[in-house]
Design a protein around this motif. Structure first.
Motif, PDB file in Angstrom:
ATOM      1  N   LYS A 185     -20.734 -56.975 -26.943  1.00 32.15           N
ATOM      2  CA  LYS A 185     -21.524 -55.775 -27.232  1.00 32.15           C
ATOM      3  C   LYS A 185     -23.024 -56.050 -27.200  1.00 32.15           C
ATOM      4  O   LYS A 185     -23.810 -55.150 -26.951  1.00 32.15           O
ATOM      5  CB  LYS A 185     -21.106 -55.157 -28.559  1.00 32.15           C
ATOM      6  CG  LYS A 185     -21.379 -56.009 -29.764  1.00 32.15           C
ATOM      7  CD  LYS A 185     -20.890 -55.363 -31.039  1.00 32.15           C
ATOM      8  CE  LYS A 185     -21.084 -56.315 -32.209  1.00 32.15           C
ATOM      9  NZ  LYS A 185     -20.450 -55.834 -33.394  1.00 32.15           N
ATOM     10  N   ASP A 208     -26.750 -57.974 -22.478  1.00 35.58           N
ATOM     11  CA  ASP A 208     -27.540 -57.002 -21.718  1.00 35.58           C
ATOM     12  C   ASP A 208     -26.829 -56.531 -20.457  1.00 35.58           C
ATOM     13  O   ASP A 208     -26.847 -55.348 -20.125  1.00 35.58           O
ATOM     14  CB  ASP A 208     -28.900 -57.590 -21.335  1.00 35.58           C
ATOM     15  CG  ASP A 208     -29.818 -57.753 -22.530  1.00 35.58           C
ATOM     16  OD1 ASP A 208     -29.593 -57.079 -23.559  1.00 35.58           O
ATOM     17  OD2 ASP A 208     -30.763 -58.556 -22.444  1.00 35.58           O
ATOM     18  N   ARG A 214     -24.118 -54.106 -21.314  1.00 34.22           N
ATOM     19  CA  ARG A 214     -24.697 -52.802 -21.684  1.00 34.22           C
ATOM     20  C   ARG A 214     -25.147 -52.032 -20.452  1.00 34.22           C
ATOM     21  O   ARG A 214     -24.961 -50.812 -20.375  1.00 34.22           O
ATOM     22  CB  ARG A 214     -25.852 -52.990 -22.668  1.00 34.22           C
ATOM     23  CG  ARG A 214     -25.377 -53.375 -24.053  1.00 34.22           C
ATOM     24  CD  ARG A 214     -26.450 -53.188 -25.088  1.00 34.22           C
ATOM     25  NE  ARG A 214     -27.545 -54.125 -24.893  1.00 34.22           N
ATOM     26  CZ  ARG A 214     -27.996 -54.942 -25.823  1.00 34.22           C
ATOM     27  NH1 ARG A 214     -27.454 -54.944 -27.023  1.00 34.22           N
ATOM     28  NH2 ARG A 214     -28.998 -55.753 -25.575  1.00 34.22           N
ATOM     29  N   LYS A 268     -23.586 -48.447 -19.346  1.00 33.13           N
ATOM     30  CA  LYS A 268     -24.466 -47.292 -19.169  1.00 33.13           C
ATOM     31  C   LYS A 268     -24.167 -46.576 -17.849  1.00 33.13           C
ATOM     32  O   LYS A 268     -24.190 -45.355 -17.776  1.00 33.13           O
ATOM     33  CB  LYS A 268     -25.924 -47.752 -19.215  1.00 33.13           C
ATOM     34  CG  LYS A 268     -26.925 -46.643 -19.242  1.00 33.13           C
ATOM     35  CD  LYS A 268     -28.323 -47.204 -19.434  1.00 33.13           C
ATOM     36  CE  LYS A 268     -29.329 -46.087 -19.545  1.00 33.13           C
ATOM     37  NZ  LYS A 268     -30.692 -46.607 -19.747  1.00 33.13           N
TER      38      LYS A 268
END
Length: 105
Positions: free
Chosen positions: A7, A10, A13, A17
């Motif tokens: 989590k 980077d 993520r 996204k």
């Protein structure tokens, strides 16, 4: 449709996204299901182990010589991230080729 990663990573993520319909499975909190891990190892081989990670650098030579699946079960953060599962297909990493294969550009 899942993204296996961390989590606080980077790259994970960024992938999440751009793939809002996918859910993130934090490999530290929840292990990668054994069937998925074995299929990923069969498909990606030694590329599945991130030998540039701080976790890898912290391992002894003896630990590094373990089989990749043994290492990944003991140290889930060693897995190259993200490992993306979509309808039984597996993708590793988040480079342009993976993004294109997922229909993102």
């Amino acid at each position: 449709m899942k993204i296996y990663g961390l989590k606080n990573c980077d790259t994970c993520r960024k992938a999440l996204k751009q793939l809002p319909d996918f859910s993130l499975v934090d490999v530290r909190a929840e292990a990668v299901p054994d069937a998925v891990l074995q299929a990923a190892h069969a498909q990606f081989g030694s590329k599945l182990v991130n030998t540039r990670s701080t976790t890898w650098r912290g391992l002894s030579e003896e630990e590094r010589s373990e089989a990749p699946l043994v290492l990944l079960r003991a140290h889930p953060a060693l897995m190259k991230r993200p490992l993306i599962e979509r309808d039984g297909e597996l993708f590793l990493g988040w480079d342009k080729s993976v993004q294109a294969a997922l229909g993102l550009g």
